[in-house]
Design a protein around this motif. Structure first.
Motif, short mmCIF file in Angstrom:
data_model
loop_
_atom_site.label_atom_id
_atom_site.label_comp_id
_atom_site.label_asym_id
_atom_site.label_seq_id
_atom_site.Cartn_x
_atom_site.Cartn_y
_atom_site.Cartn_z
N PHE A 22 0.86 -1.18 0.00
CA PHE A 22 0.00 0.00 0.00
C PHE A 22 0.89 1.23 0.00
O PHE A 22 1.85 1.31 0.77
CB PHE A 22 -0.91 0.01 1.24
CG PHE A 22 -1.69 1.28 1.41
CD1 PHE A 22 -2.77 1.56 0.60
CD2 PHE A 22 -1.32 2.22 2.37
CE1 PHE A 22 -3.49 2.74 0.74
CE2 PHE A 22 -2.04 3.40 2.52
CZ PHE A 22 -3.12 3.66 1.70
N ALA A 23 0.59 2.18 -0.86
CA ALA A 23 1.36 3.43 -0.97
C ALA A 23 2.85 3.13 -1.15
O ALA A 23 3.71 3.77 -0.52
CB ALA A 23 1.13 4.30 0.25
N ASP A 24 3.14 2.16 -2.00
CA ASP A 24 4.51 1.78 -2.36
C ASP A 24 5.32 1.18 -1.22
O ASP A 24 6.55 1.07 -1.32
CB ASP A 24 5.27 3.00 -2.93
CG ASP A 24 4.64 3.53 -4.20
OD1 ASP A 24 4.13 2.72 -5.00
OD2 ASP A 24 4.64 4.76 -4.40
N LEU A 25 4.65 0.79 -0.13
CA LEU A 25 5.33 0.10 0.96
C LEU A 25 4.66 -1.25 1.20
O LEU A 25 3.43 -1.35 1.16
CB LEU A 25 5.28 0.93 2.25
CG LEU A 25 6.07 2.24 2.27
CD1 LEU A 25 5.85 2.96 3.59
CD2 LEU A 25 7.55 1.98 2.04
N PHE A 53 -7.69 -1.70 0.40
CA PHE A 53 -6.85 -0.52 0.22
C PHE A 53 -6.47 -0.28 -1.24
O PHE A 53 -5.45 0.34 -1.53
CB PHE A 53 -5.60 -0.65 1.11
CG PHE A 53 -5.93 -0.67 2.57
CD1 PHE A 53 -6.24 0.50 3.24
CD2 PHE A 53 -5.98 -1.88 3.27
CE1 PHE A 53 -6.57 0.48 4.59
CE2 PHE A 53 -6.30 -1.90 4.61
CZ PHE A 53 -6.61 -0.72 5.28
N ALA A 54 -7.32 -0.76 -2.14
CA ALA A 54 -7.10 -0.51 -3.56
C ALA A 54 -7.52 0.92 -3.90
O ALA A 54 -8.26 1.57 -3.15
CB ALA A 54 -7.92 -1.51 -4.39
N ASP A 55 -7.04 1.42 -5.03
CA ASP A 55 -7.48 2.73 -5.49
C ASP A 55 -8.99 2.70 -5.71
O ASP A 55 -9.52 1.79 -6.34
CB ASP A 55 -6.78 3.09 -6.81
CG ASP A 55 -5.29 3.32 -6.64
OD1 ASP A 55 -4.87 3.58 -5.50
OD2 ASP A 55 -4.56 3.23 -7.64
N TRP A 59 -11.48 3.87 1.99
CA TRP A 59 -10.52 3.97 3.07
C TRP A 59 -10.16 5.44 3.28
O TRP A 59 -10.43 6.29 2.44
CB TRP A 59 -9.27 3.13 2.80
CG TRP A 59 -8.53 3.46 1.52
CD1 TRP A 59 -8.71 2.89 0.30
CD2 TRP A 59 -7.49 4.44 1.35
NE1 TRP A 59 -7.86 3.45 -0.63
CE2 TRP A 59 -7.10 4.38 -0.01
CE3 TRP A 59 -6.86 5.34 2.21
CZ2 TRP A 59 -6.11 5.22 -0.52
CZ3 TRP A 59 -5.88 6.17 1.70
CH2 TRP A 59 -5.51 6.10 0.35
N CYS A 60 -9.57 5.73 4.42
CA CYS A 60 -9.20 7.11 4.72
C CYS A 60 -7.90 7.13 5.50
O CYS A 60 -7.49 6.14 6.08
CB CYS A 60 -10.31 7.82 5.51
SG CYS A 60 -10.50 7.22 7.22
N ALA A 65 -1.73 6.57 9.72
CA ALA A 65 -2.33 5.26 9.45
C ALA A 65 -3.38 5.37 8.35
O ALA A 65 -3.82 6.46 7.98
CB ALA A 65 -2.97 4.71 10.73
N ALA A 66 -3.77 4.22 7.83
CA ALA A 66 -4.84 4.14 6.83
C ALA A 66 -5.90 3.19 7.37
O ALA A 66 -5.59 2.10 7.85
CB ALA A 66 -4.30 3.64 5.50
N HIS A 67 -7.16 3.61 7.30
CA HIS A 67 -8.28 2.84 7.83
C HIS A 67 -9.30 2.56 6.73
O HIS A 67 -9.57 3.43 5.90
CB HIS A 67 -9.02 3.62 8.93
CG HIS A 67 -8.25 3.86 10.17
ND1 HIS A 67 -8.75 3.59 11.42
CD2 HIS A 67 -7.00 4.35 10.37
CE1 HIS A 67 -7.86 3.92 12.33
NE2 HIS A 67 -6.79 4.38 11.73
#
Length: 235
Positions: A22-25, A53-55, A59-60, A65-67
């Motif tokens: 996610f986000a290149d990590l 967590f796909a485009d 999610w936010c 963090a990402a939720h």
């Protein structure tokens, strides 16, 4: 299908082999609770993380963090790991799309998330007299004393977590309306849990806790470091 044991000795599980990012990590670890939530099926967990967590998925961002954003009372969360530039996946015990989470202004979500984490760790089930008698039968009076003290400490931690939340969002003499609403709901739950504890102790020692009201609303006032919150019946 990749399977793991439901009971794991560590608090996190290595999922590097799933090759999810996610986000290149890369997402390299997941909590045991999250793995267990998928029945130990890592393939299913990996697919769920990709979808969550796909485009274009719901999610936010909450701080670093990402939720996921759901209507339920638990979401999947990605937290940056402190030891390496990767993500750790776990459950977040609230839902930004639910009534509970929807009232939190986006700019205050990090503070509320910290509170939810502390609350989840401190919140215990409501004790009853039969629970204390069961412990007494196995571990004697010392076991009962230890259990009651543990629940009392958890209540104190929960209250302190709420106090910290309120002090972190109060920017004027009065709390924001949303914070008062959150505090009132949380205090009803906290008060009910405390009332069950005291009633359980009374019943254990004296055989009967007497008539006990069902806690719905109460003329109660709770004091915090920056002010007070009242619980009053609706008119």
């Amino acid at each position: 299908m990749t399977m793991v044991k439901i009971r794991l000795p560590e608090d996190r599980f290595d999922i590097t082999g799933l090759n999810v990012s996610f986000a290149d990590l890369p997402i390299t670890s997941a909590s045991v609770e999250l793995v267990n939530g998928f029945g130990g099926d890592l393939d299913e967990l990996g697919e769920a993380l990709r979808e969550c967590f796909a485009d274009g998925a719901s999610w936010c961002r909450v701080g670093n963090a990402a939720h996921t954003v759901t209507q339920g009372d638990a979401e999947v969360r990605l937290v940056p790991r402190s030891d390496r530039p990767t993500w750790h996946a776990d459950y977040f015990q609230a839902g930004w799309g639910s009534r509970e989470g929807a009232r939190i202004p986006p700019e205050f979500r990090p503070q509320y998330a910290r509170y939810v984490d502390r609350r989840h760790k401190a919140r215990e089930s409501c004790l009853q007299g039969e629970d204390l008698r069961a412990v007494a039968a196995q571990k004697g009076a010392g076991g009962v004393d230890k259990l009651v003290r543990h629940h009392r400490a958890q209540l104190a931690e929960w209250y302190d977590a709420l106090d910290h939340l309120l002090s972190s969002v109060q920017t004027a003499p009065d709390l924001p309306e949303w914070a008062t609403s959150v505090a009132q709901d949380e205090l009803l739950d906290w008060h009910r849990t405390r009332e069950y504890l005291t009633s359980a102790v009374l019943e254990y020692h004296h055989g009967d806790a007497g008539p006990r009201p069902e806690t719905v609303f109460g003329n109660l006032c709770f004091h915090f470091s920056t002010g007070s919150v009242e619980l009053v019946p609706g008119l």
